[in-house]
Design an enzyme around this catalytic site. Structure first.
Site, PDB file in Angstrom:
ATOM      1  N   GLU A 211       0.892  -1.178   0.000  1.00  0.00           N
ATOM      2  CA  GLU A 211       0.000   0.000   0.000  1.00  0.00           C
ATOM      3  C   GLU A 211       0.919   1.212   0.000  1.00  0.00           C
ATOM      4  O   GLU A 211       1.330   1.686   1.044  1.00  0.00           O
ATOM      5  CB  GLU A 211      -0.882   0.007   1.256  1.00  0.00           C
ATOM      6  CG  GLU A 211      -1.858  -1.136   1.348  1.00  0.00           C
ATOM      7  CD  GLU A 211      -3.101  -0.949   0.489  1.00  0.00           C
ATOM      8  OE1 GLU A 211      -3.243   0.119  -0.144  1.00  0.00           O
ATOM      9  OE2 GLU A 211      -3.923  -1.875   0.440  1.00  0.00           O
ATOM     10  N   CYS A 245      -2.388   9.236   2.003  1.00  0.00           N
ATOM     11  CA  CYS A 245      -2.021   8.600   0.724  1.00  0.00           C
ATOM     12  C   CYS A 245      -3.047   8.973  -0.341  1.00  0.00           C
ATOM     13  O   CYS A 245      -2.730   9.036  -1.524  1.00  0.00           O
ATOM     14  CB  CYS A 245      -1.923   7.091   0.888  1.00  0.00           C
ATOM     15  SG  CYS A 245      -3.388   6.361   1.613  1.00  0.00           S
TER      16      CYS A 245
END
Ligand code: NAD
Length: 457
Positions: A211, A245
């Site tokens: 991720e 993110c």
């Protein structure tokens, strides 16, 4: 790193996983439910630790603990749904079936910006699937890790060892990645970290769930609801001080509505409350470090040298002088600049006009990362194009909401340099298990697949 300490952690984790996996999944789910209940009771206290350490505003910190609670509920439900398929066998009196088994230890490396939620995404799935976890938190969030471990230990004395904390930096992460005792490494952080660690896991043919960084864009079309869009864009670009993110970094606005839109966007930015994240009225806290601030300033300096219009970006001397509060920046550009192609982990929003949706989608997809994306439109054809195979190439594609703030029910993650991993909801649990295909012959003959004959002549 003391190698004996590391070895103890791995041995303890392995032993704990052997006991834990024997507990029926619904009973594991019950223990995870209790963990969720304990998190509920301590929500404010835990959120306060997030605010202290990661400097998130109170509302977002509480939201993060809520995400961990939601994951516990999700995993409890999942504990009765770890379904395997039964496929029709081509042979008479045979059964063909998939069985999902625990994989053992999950190594979990996390970033500073979601110091509890990312652990919960991984832990709740790993644990309900029958695994233990060794968690290497970011060096910026050790207190958050201690607090979570404390909650887990209070919930279960017998199985407390399925959560092990490995504090440290790069060396500890590397040790986990090289360790053959750990079949799955789930790593959250920068793309650079993923590129350095994935080959170490790959070299021993281990499994990775990555991720990594995002460079998220939104497209604003002529039919968009402008007020809703301005709010969605501002939350995505400025929330968590641009340190998600999924933070919005690039914005493509149709030329027909550009003037009206940008005016309202500047006004909304002006109204933001920047200050101590523990004050209920603050919408943006400080950046995590001086280093983050310096990186942001470098980019602004470079963009300034190109003569583009920059608003904001300067340091604000509020509260503690050792902290780095900034005014979020808007940078209007006429063409795609090199700096827009990389993720700068700070509140910088590049804004560019477009006149053709396909061109905007192309610009959106042109970066190396593929995490989150949004379109703001009330035209069905535009939103469907965006969601089609010709549309966004990201793991997350939203319509009329910003790029950040995902719910736990869906699988979370992105493509390309974002790493391809999926965590949290939907069927992400399957990554944390070993798939066994079982064929059972309950007849008295031995027919071979594909009609192969192997009879004695
Ligand atoms: P980071 O890459 O600096 O650190 C993340 C973790 O990896 C930390 O635990 C760190 O100790 C470890 N690490 C970093 N470099 C390493 C190396 N070379 N060798 C071994 N270990 C290493 O990231 P950060 O600054 O904590 O977080 C911000 C980054 O994380 C951004 O790029 C952001 O987009 C990304 N992120 C991604 C997601 C996602 O779900 N895709 C979620 C949160 C953050």
């Amino acid at each position: 790193m003391e190698s004996d300490t590391y070895k103890n952690i791995v041995v303890t984790s392995k032993q704990a996983s052997l006991l834990w996996r024997q507990i029926p999944a619904p009973q594991r789910g019950e223990i995870i439910r209790e963990f969720g209940n304990e998190l509920r009771k301590r929500k404010k206290e835990l959120a306060h630790i997030i605010t202290q350490e990661a400097r998130k505003i109170t509302s977002e910190a509480e939201g993060e603990v809520q995400e961990a609670i939601d994951m516990c509920d999700f995993a409890t439900g999942l504990s009765r749904q770890l379904y395997g398929l039964t496929m029709p066998s081509e042979r008479p009196e045979h059964r063909l079936q998939e069985i999902w088994q625990p994989i053992g230890i999950v190594g979990c490396i996390t970033a500073f910006n979601f110091p509890m939620a990312v652990f919960a995404w991984n832990f709740c799935l790993a644990a309900v699937c029958g695994n233990s976890i060794i968690w290497k938190p970011s060096p910026h969030s050790n207190k958050c890790a201690d607090a979570i471990k404390d909650v887990w230990d209070k919930v279960t004395e017998e199985h407390k060892d399925i959560v092990q904390i490995l504090k440290g930096g790069n060396n500890e992460a590397i040790a986990l990645c090289k360790d053959e005792n750990i079949p799955l490494i789930s790593a959250t952080g920068s793309t650079q970290m993923g590129k350095e660690l994935a080959p170490l896991v790959g070299a021993r043919l281990g499994r990775t769930l990555l991720e990594l960084g995002g460079n998220n864009a939104a497209i604003v079309c002529p039919t968009a609801d402008i007020d809703l869009t301005v709010k969605g864009v501002t939350f995505s670009a400025c929330g968590t001080t641009g340190q998600r993110c999924t933070s919005l970094r690039r914005l493509f606005v149709h030329e027909d509505i550009y003037s009206e839109f940008i005016k309202k966007l500047y006004a909304y930015y002006e109204s933001l409350n920047i200050g101590d994240p523990s004050n209920a009225s603050s919408q943006l806290g400080p950046l995590i470090s001086e280093q983050s601030f310096n990186v942001m300033q470098e980019i602004i300096k470079t963009m300034r040298s190109k003569g583009v219009k920059i608003t904001g970006g300067e340091r604000l001397e509020i509260e503690d002088p050792s902290e780095f509060y900034v005014k979020p920046a808007i940078i209007e550009v006429d063409r795609i600049e090199e700096e827009m192609m990389n993720e700068t982990f700070a509140p910088i929003l590049y804004v560019k006009k477009f006149n053709d949706l396909k061109e905007a989608i192309k610009m959106q997809n042109e970066v190396k990362q593929g995490l989150s994306s949004s379109i703001f439109t009330n035209d069905l054809r535009e939103s469907e194009l965006f969601l089609s195979s010709e549309g966004s190439d990201c793991g997350i594609a939203n319509v009329n909401i910003g790029t950040s703030g995902a719910e736990i029910g869906g699988a979370f993650g992105g493509e390309k340099d974002t790493g391809g991993g999926r965590e949290s909801g939907s069927d992400a649990w399957k990554t944390y298990m070993r798939r066994v295909t079982a064929t059972v012959n309950h007849g008295s003959e031995l027919p071979l697949a594909q009609g192969v004959e192997f009879d004695e002549s």
